[in-house]
Each structure stands twice: as C-alpha cells, then as structure tokens.
Design a protein around this motif. Structure first.
Motif, PDB file in Angstrom:
ATOM      1  N   ASP A 158      31.087 -67.738  66.874  1.00 39.21           N
ATOM      2  CA  ASP A 158      32.205 -68.190  67.355  1.00 39.21           C
ATOM      3  C   ASP A 158      32.986 -66.944  68.278  1.00 39.21           C
ATOM      4  N   VAL A 159      33.642 -67.184  69.390  1.00 38.70           N
ATOM      5  CA  VAL A 159      34.090 -66.137  70.116  1.00 38.70           C
ATOM      6  C   VAL A 159      35.730 -66.416  70.028  1.00 38.70           C
ATOM      7  N   PHE A 160      36.513 -65.145  69.984  1.00 39.12           N
ATOM      8  CA  PHE A 160      37.853 -65.363  69.949  1.00 39.12           C
ATOM      9  C   PHE A 160      38.391 -65.343  71.295  1.00 39.12           C
ATOM     10  N   GLU A 161      39.307 -66.369  71.744  1.00 41.11           N
ATOM     11  CA  GLU A 161      39.839 -66.486  73.078  1.00 41.11           C
ATOM     12  C   GLU A 161      41.344 -66.463  72.927  1.00 41.11           C
ATOM     13  N   LYS A 162      41.797 -65.443  73.619  1.00 41.26           N
ATOM     14  CA  LYS A 162      43.200 -65.217  73.451  1.00 41.26           C
ATOM     15  C   LYS A 162      43.896 -66.140  74.400  1.00 41.26           C
ATOM     16  N   VAL A 163      44.830 -66.877  73.660  1.00 34.18           N
ATOM     17  CA  VAL A 163      45.671 -67.724  74.381  1.00 34.18           C
ATOM     18  C   VAL A 163      47.197 -67.592  74.604  1.00 34.18           C
ATOM     19  N   VAL A 164      47.525 -66.417  73.719  1.00 31.36           N
ATOM     20  CA  VAL A 164      48.947 -66.050  73.640  1.00 31.36           C
ATOM     21  C   VAL A 164      48.867 -64.472  73.726  1.00 31.36           C
ATOM     22  N   SER A 165      49.422 -63.833  74.591  1.00 30.66           N
ATOM     23  CA  SER A 165      49.505 -62.233  74.640  1.00 30.66           C
ATOM     24  C   SER A 165      50.949 -61.730  74.283  1.00 30.66           C
ATOM     25  N   LYS A 166      51.036 -60.984  73.462  1.00 28.95           N
ATOM     26  CA  LYS A 166      52.397 -60.418  73.219  1.00 28.95           C
ATOM     27  C   LYS A 166      52.507 -58.959  73.393  1.00 28.95           C
ATOM     28  N   PRO A 167      52.389 -58.361  74.434  1.00 25.55           N
ATOM     29  CA  PRO A 167      52.455 -56.766  74.875  1.00 25.55           C
ATOM     30  C   PRO A 167      53.541 -56.182  74.596  1.00 25.55           C
ATOM     31  N   GLU A 168      54.668 -56.862  74.313  1.00 24.53           N
ATOM     32  CA  GLU A 168      56.052 -56.472  74.148  1.00 24.53           C
ATOM     33  C   GLU A 168      56.062 -56.120  72.509  1.00 24.53           C
ATOM     34  N   ASN A 169      55.021 -56.499  71.609  1.00 23.78           N
ATOM     35  CA  ASN A 169      55.188 -56.151  70.259  1.00 23.78           C
ATOM     36  C   ASN A 169      54.077 -55.091  69.921  1.00 23.78           C
ATOM     37  N   PRO A 170      54.493 -54.279  69.052  1.00 26.37           N
ATOM     38  CA  PRO A 170      53.636 -53.125  68.701  1.00 26.37           C
ATOM     39  C   PRO A 170      52.130 -53.640  68.312  1.00 26.37           C
ATOM     40  N   THR A 171      51.306 -52.795  68.571  1.00 23.97           N
ATOM     41  CA  THR A 171      49.847 -52.976  68.339  1.00 23.97           C
ATOM     42  C   THR A 171      49.684 -52.829  66.863  1.00 23.97           C
ATOM     43  N   ILE A 172      48.698 -53.365  66.258  1.00 21.41           N
ATOM     44  CA  ILE A 172      48.152 -53.181  64.946  1.00 21.41           C
ATOM     45  C   ILE A 172      48.295 -51.814  64.611  1.00 21.41           C
ATOM     46  N   ALA A 173      47.446 -50.822  65.447  1.00 21.13           N
ATOM     47  CA  ALA A 173      47.110 -49.424  65.011  1.00 21.13           C
ATOM     48  C   ALA A 173      48.727 -48.904  65.101  1.00 21.13           C
ATOM     49  N   GLU A 174      49.811 -49.181  66.081  1.00 23.49           N
ATOM     50  CA  GLU A 174      51.029 -48.629  65.643  1.00 23.49           C
ATOM     51  C   GLU A 174      51.832 -49.231  64.412  1.00 23.49           C
ATOM     52  N   VAL A 175      51.800 -50.187  64.029  1.00 25.96           N
ATOM     53  CA  VAL A 175      52.364 -50.723  62.729  1.00 25.96           C
ATOM     54  C   VAL A 175      51.490 -50.020  61.712  1.00 25.96           C
ATOM     55  N   TYR A 176      50.420 -49.744  61.920  1.00 24.73           N
ATOM     56  CA  TYR A 176      49.736 -49.189  60.547  1.00 24.73           C
ATOM     57  C   TYR A 176      50.001 -47.564  60.561  1.00 24.73           C
ATOM     58  N   THR A 177      50.128 -47.040  61.562  1.00 21.02           N
ATOM     59  CA  THR A 177      50.453 -45.665  61.477  1.00 21.02           C
ATOM     60  C   THR A 177      51.896 -45.421  60.894  1.00 21.02           C
ATOM     61  N   MET A 178      52.959 -46.323  61.479  1.00 23.13           N
ATOM     62  CA  MET A 178      54.215 -46.249  60.723  1.00 23.13           C
ATOM     63  C   MET A 178      54.183 -46.663  59.153  1.00 23.13           C
ATOM     64  N   LYS A 179      53.291 -47.539  58.813  1.00 29.16           N
ATOM     65  CA  LYS A 179      53.204 -47.668  57.505  1.00 29.16           C
ATOM     66  C   LYS A 179      52.522 -46.750  56.710  1.00 29.16           C
ATOM     67  N   ARG A 180      51.567 -45.901  57.250  1.00 27.01           N
ATOM     68  CA  ARG A 180      51.091 -44.772  56.585  1.00 27.01           C
ATOM     69  C   ARG A 180      52.059 -43.710  56.447  1.00 27.01           C
TER      70      ARG A 180
END
Length: 185
Positions: A158-180
C-alpha cells in the motif's frame, strides 16, 4: 512512501539482567493485512498503555532506509523488519520532510502525523544493548506516530498518498530535536 512490511508483536516476558520485563516490542512481519483501529493495531500487544498506543500513538511507522545506519553498529543481530517495534516498515519515510498534522490515505485508512517516537529501555532490550537508546536519540531517525482518522486495513505494498499538507507545522525531526534537548539537557 510505501509499506514494505506490516508488523505485529505478542506480549513477551524477558529476563533482563535479573529483572522481569514485559514488552510488545518484538514485532515481526505478517503476510495478511492488519487493521488500524482508533487506539492501536488489532492483534498487536501493547504492554504499557501509559507510553504506547492511544489516540495519538495508535500506529508507529519506521523507515527501512534507517536500518542501514543501525546495522553498521550492530552487525551481529538477526535483522528483520519490525526490529524497531514499528507496526509499519515504510520504504522512504523522511522525518525532516513530514510535518505534524500531515494526513495520508493508505489502504482503507486515513492517518494523521502526530509525533516522533521517544526511545525507551525496551528498545535496548530488543537490541540486547542499552547503548542503542542513546544512539537512537542522537539521530533524527525517530519514526512517526499516527492518529487513525479512518480505521481500516492496510497491507504490504500500500502507498501513502498525502491528502493534507501542514508545512506551517514543525517537522517530526524538529519536534524530535526539541524533545532530545529537553531530555538530555
């Protein structure tokens, strides 16, 4: 992104250095489709509901591309997909390009990105080496937790098809770096 493996784990008790540890991190690929429900993956063991499962952590996905990084450090392990405790092993998940709130259609489901995974000692149990927890923290290869907006089955291919994009929100990498930074000081 494409699903390379759907992974399920059973409740398992491990003797870890004289202490009994109950975990569901030992996940292995299954051939049949898996059902992504509101708070978890049907048939997958969650042994600590405080830290795993629930609406914002119903499904955990990890990139197959990240395996190579860790295989170099742990060449003697019996490597299989599902090794990081992920429900979905994806072809090319990239945490620096996925934003909190991005939503994907995959199989019968609709999944919303919620947060990165924070490694715990059970990852060390799975690797039989606690140093992997720190090594995991020292990357941005955290994988992604999803909220299930529409339940249903997904399967390998199965393929992931993006249906909603939220570029105004932080990326997962950014959130992870803050948590670290908060966790490690």
């Amino acid at each position: 992104m494409k699903i390379l493996a759907t992974n399920i784990g059973q409740r398992k008790e491990i003797d870890w250095k004289g202490k009994k540890v109950t975990t569901g991190i030992f996940k292995y690929p299954v051939k049949e489709p898996i059902f992504l429900d509101v708070e978890d993956v049907k048939g997958d063991a969650i042994c600590n509901r405080e830290k795993h499962g629930g609406i914002d952590q119903a499904v955990y996905a990890f990139s197959e591309k990240h395996y190579d990084y860790f295989k170099k450090m742990y060449p003697d392990l019996d490597w299989e997909l599902g090794m990081f405790g992920e429900n979905l092993t994806l072809s090319d998940l990239e945490e620096s390009e996925i934003h909190v709130g991005d939503t994907y259609k995959v199989g019968e489901t609709l999944l919303e990105v919620t947060k990165p995974r924070q490694p715990c000692m059970k990852l060390g149990v799975r690797f039989n080496d606690m140093s992997v927890v720190k090594e995991f923290w020292n990357t941005t290869m955290s994988g992604v937790y999803f909220k299930v907006l529409q339940t249903g089955f997904v399967k390998t291919g199965d393929v992931f098809e993006k249906v909603v994009s939220k570029p105004e929100n932080p990326t997962i990498a950014e959130v992870y770096t803050m948590k670290r930074k908060k966790k490690l000081g």
